[in-house]
Write an enzyme that holds these catalytic residues in place. Structure first.
Site, mmCIF file in Angstrom:
data_model
loop_
_atom_site.group_PDB
_atom_site.id
_atom_site.type_symbol
_atom_site.label_atom_id
_atom_site.label_comp_id
_atom_site.label_asym_id
_atom_site.label_seq_id
_atom_site.Cartn_x
_atom_site.Cartn_y
_atom_site.Cartn_z
ATOM 1 N N ARG A 123 0.850 -1.202 0.000
ATOM 2 C CA ARG A 123 0.000 0.000 0.000
ATOM 3 C C ARG A 123 0.879 1.244 0.000
ATOM 4 N NH1 ARG A 123 1.749 3.085 4.563
ATOM 5 N NH2 ARG A 123 1.306 2.036 6.524
ATOM 6 N N GLU A 222 -6.631 7.382 7.747
ATOM 7 C CA GLU A 222 -5.475 8.124 8.285
ATOM 8 C C GLU A 222 -4.905 9.094 7.254
ATOM 9 O OE1 GLU A 222 -2.518 5.934 10.578
ATOM 10 O OE2 GLU A 222 -0.947 7.010 9.512
ATOM 11 N N ARG A 226 -5.438 5.712 0.637
ATOM 12 C CA ARG A 226 -4.504 4.603 0.756
ATOM 13 C C ARG A 226 -4.777 3.729 -0.458
ATOM 14 N NH1 ARG A 226 -2.122 3.303 5.827
ATOM 15 N NH2 ARG A 226 -1.485 5.289 6.740
ATOM 16 N N CYS A 273 1.082 10.684 9.191
ATOM 17 C CA CYS A 273 2.020 10.129 10.168
ATOM 18 C C CYS A 273 3.437 10.257 9.613
ATOM 19 C CB CYS A 273 1.686 8.658 10.421
ATOM 20 S SG CYS A 273 2.743 7.896 11.664
ATOM 21 N N THR A 275 5.866 8.533 9.963
ATOM 22 C CA THR A 275 6.439 7.236 9.557
ATOM 23 C C THR A 275 6.163 6.941 8.088
ATOM 24 O OG1 THR A 275 4.437 5.981 10.091
ATOM 25 C CG2 THR A 275 6.077 6.231 11.842
ATOM 26 N N ARG A 282 4.153 0.519 2.329
ATOM 27 C CA ARG A 282 4.397 -0.622 3.207
ATOM 28 C C ARG A 282 4.114 -1.875 2.392
ATOM 29 N NH1 ARG A 282 2.690 -3.971 7.621
ATOM 30 N NH2 ARG A 282 0.459 -3.645 7.271
ATOM 31 N N ARG A 310 4.234 -7.145 12.383
ATOM 32 C CA ARG A 310 2.937 -6.757 12.948
ATOM 33 C C ARG A 310 2.110 -8.025 13.135
ATOM 34 N NH1 ARG A 310 0.878 -1.159 9.863
ATOM 35 N NH2 ARG A 310 2.732 0.061 10.345
ATOM 36 N N GLU A 315 -1.298 -3.283 12.460
ATOM 37 C CA GLU A 315 -0.609 -2.592 13.532
ATOM 38 C C GLU A 315 -1.364 -2.687 14.850
ATOM 39 O OE1 GLU A 315 0.265 1.568 12.800
ATOM 40 O OE2 GLU A 315 2.183 1.078 13.728
HETATM 41 P P1 ADP Z 1 -1.596 -0.201 6.975
HETATM 42 O O1 ADP Z 1 -2.603 0.031 5.901
HETATM 43 O O2 ADP Z 1 -1.020 1.022 7.533
HETATM 44 O O3 ADP Z 1 -0.581 -1.151 6.519
HETATM 45 P P2 ADP Z 1 -2.596 -2.036 9.074
HETATM 46 O O4 ADP Z 1 -1.320 -2.510 9.655
HETATM 47 O O5 ADP Z 1 -3.697 -1.689 10.015
HETATM 48 O O6 ADP Z 1 -2.435 -0.731 8.203
HETATM 49 O O7 ADP Z 1 -3.114 -3.126 8.052
HETATM 50 C C1 ADP Z 1 -4.320 -2.947 7.371
HETATM 51 C C2 ADP Z 1 -4.965 -4.274 6.997
HETATM 52 O O8 ADP Z 1 -4.195 -4.907 6.001
HETATM 53 C C3 ADP Z 1 -5.058 -5.250 8.162
HETATM 54 O O9 ADP Z 1 -6.293 -5.929 8.100
HETATM 55 C C4 ADP Z 1 -3.945 -6.214 7.868
HETATM 56 O O10 ADP Z 1 -4.143 -7.497 8.419
HETATM 57 C C5 ADP Z 1 -3.996 -6.250 6.360
HETATM 58 N N1 ADP Z 1 -2.745 -6.746 5.772
HETATM 59 C C6 ADP Z 1 -1.507 -6.229 5.876
HETATM 60 N N2 ADP Z 1 -0.610 -6.946 5.204
HETATM 61 C C7 ADP Z 1 -1.299 -7.988 4.634
HETATM 62 C C8 ADP Z 1 -0.944 -9.085 3.807
HETATM 63 N N3 ADP Z 1 0.311 -9.262 3.398
HETATM 64 N N4 ADP Z 1 -1.933 -9.929 3.435
HETATM 65 C C9 ADP Z 1 -3.216 -9.737 3.816
HETATM 66 N N5 ADP Z 1 -3.606 -8.726 4.587
HETATM 67 C C10 ADP Z 1 -2.669 -7.846 4.993
HETATM 68 C C1 CIR Z 2 1.760 4.970 17.155
HETATM 69 O O1 CIR Z 2 2.451 5.922 17.448
HETATM 70 O O2 CIR Z 2 1.951 3.835 17.599
HETATM 71 C C2 CIR Z 2 0.622 5.191 16.198
HETATM 72 N N1 CIR Z 2 0.354 6.599 16.137
HETATM 73 C C3 CIR Z 2 0.975 4.637 14.821
HETATM 74 C C4 CIR Z 2 2.322 5.047 14.306
HETATM 75 C C5 CIR Z 2 2.770 4.455 12.979
HETATM 76 N N2 CIR Z 2 1.742 3.863 12.198
HETATM 77 C C6 CIR Z 2 1.093 4.386 11.180
HETATM 78 O O3 CIR Z 2 1.351 5.468 10.697
HETATM 79 N N3 CIR Z 2 0.130 3.665 10.645
#
Ligand code: ADP
Ligand code: CIR
Length: 358
Positions: A123, A222, A226, A273, A275, A282, A310, A315
């Protein structure tokens, strides 16, 4: 000078941090930095207090800091710069960011047997210049984002063709199922709640996806956007290739509406964020690591490989059955190609270690 915990600091408004907290906010918000920044305001009216509220409310934050607009990164630079340098492997205020989405440069397959990787997801985040980042946006700006983005997405063709599902029109059961199946953001994230990014929920939020749910766009969570590519198995190149096309198409339609992505040479694509600045990328796999993940060195190995583990629901979630979400940790100062390669190489290492330990 004033010391944290001393009466003078309390009077001056310096936040309380508990002893256990390990956030980058706690590490870099010194009294001096606080004093220097506490009365500054961005042209849109975003303040230091709003930027740090999430880390103050959530003392278990990893980072604890959000930007409400692009200017926050410069107005509050002494704090954001320090957090960015720490998180993104020493990225300096003078460094320049580079983008490269040439998929042909990526090589290797982390899972040649097809037994270890459950699914792959990459993403990026994108935000539109002049429309606030979710922690600092207004209701009308949020509605404008939804209008522009959904209008643009409705023109996508081929495997990117899909439909927009506004959060407000979903049943609770549909919403829950999408979250459970890893397609949709969760509701009520306490970090975003404190950052002010959940105001007016669920208005203006939604998800676009193609029939196969391999190309998806989250709207107004966020970040304003995305952009997500995902599928079962470990074919990282296929996932990256679809994502790169999706990003290009999204950029095109945003331009057609007279807008552009928020971007500068130093911070790359601007995100809520710190990060996520840079690529906003990611690249992750869900991978079976029942033994490696129990090893005392698991987190040290991930760190060294510049990876972030994670849990199974993303996260701040836990793992289930030894399956971890493993992704690149950094997003700034390295190109998209380099970050995807970091993930492939690191996951290859972890899968080999898993086999050695099994
Ligand atoms: P981000 O969009 O910042 O990566 P999250 O860590 O909250 O946010 O992940 C968002 C969703 O994507 C969660 O449901 C997570 O389980 C899913 N996800 C992340 N990586 C994978 C993957 N490789 N395969 C399937 N689902 C994934
Ligand atoms: C934290 O500080 O743990 C949250 N605010 C998430 C920080 C990084 N994650 C993100 O941007 N999705």
């Amino acid at each position: 000078g004033i010391k944290p915990g001393k009466k003078e600091a309390y009077g001056a408004g310096f936040p309380s941090f508990n002893e256990k907290g390990r956030s980058l906010l706690k590490k870099y918000l010194t009294i001096d930095v606080y004093e220097q920044l506490k009365d500054k305001v961005t042209p849109n009216g975003f303040t230091l207090e709003r930027a740090i509220q999430s880390g103050v409310d959530n003392q278990d934050s990893g980072v604890g800091l959000y930007a409400g607009d692009e200017d926050a990164y410069t107005v509050f630079a002494p704090l954001f710069d320090a957090v960015i340098e720490d998180y993104h492997g020493g990225y300096k205020p003078t460094d320049k960011h580079v983008s490269d989405m040439d998929v042909s440069k990526v090589h290797g397959n982390p899972d040649p047997t097809g037994e270890d990787v459950v699914s792959t997801r990459i993403r990026v985040g994108r935000n539109i210049r002049g429309l606030g980042l979710p922690p600092g946006t207004t209701r009308s700006q949020r509605r404008e984002v939804e209008r522009v983005v959904t209008k643009g997405l409705s023109t996508f063709t081929g495997d990117l063709k899909g439909k927009y599902y506004p959060l407000g029109k979903m049943t609770e059961a549909e919403r829950k199922q999408l979250v459970e199946d890893h397609f949709l953001f969760k509701k009520g994230d306490r970090f975003l709640e404190s950052a002010g990014a959940n105001r007016d929920w669920p208005e203006g939020r939604g998800i676009f996806h193609n029939e196969a749910k391999s190309f998806l766009v989250w709207v107004n969570e966020e970040d304003q956007m995305r952009i997500i590519s995902m599928q079962p198995g470990g074919n990282v190149k296929e996932v990256f290739e679809r994502l790169a096309r999706g990003i290009n198409a999204a950029e095109g339609v945003v331009k057609t509406s007279g807008y552009e992505f928020s971007y500068n040479d130093h911070l790359g694509f601007i995100h809520s964020c710190p990060t996520n600045c840079g690529t906003g990328m990611r690249a992750s796999v869900h991978v079976k690591l029942p033994n490696v993940s129990k090893h005392a060195n698991f987190h040290a190995w991930c760190d060294k490989l510049r990876l972030q583990p994670r849990g199974i629901h993303g996260e701040h979630s836990e793992t289930e059955g030894g399956v971890y979400d493993i992704s690149n940790k950094e997003r700034l100062g390295k190109s998209e190609v380099e970050l995807v390669q970091t993930m492939i190489d690191g996951v290859t290492f972890l899968i080999n270690a898993e086999k050695a330990l099994a």
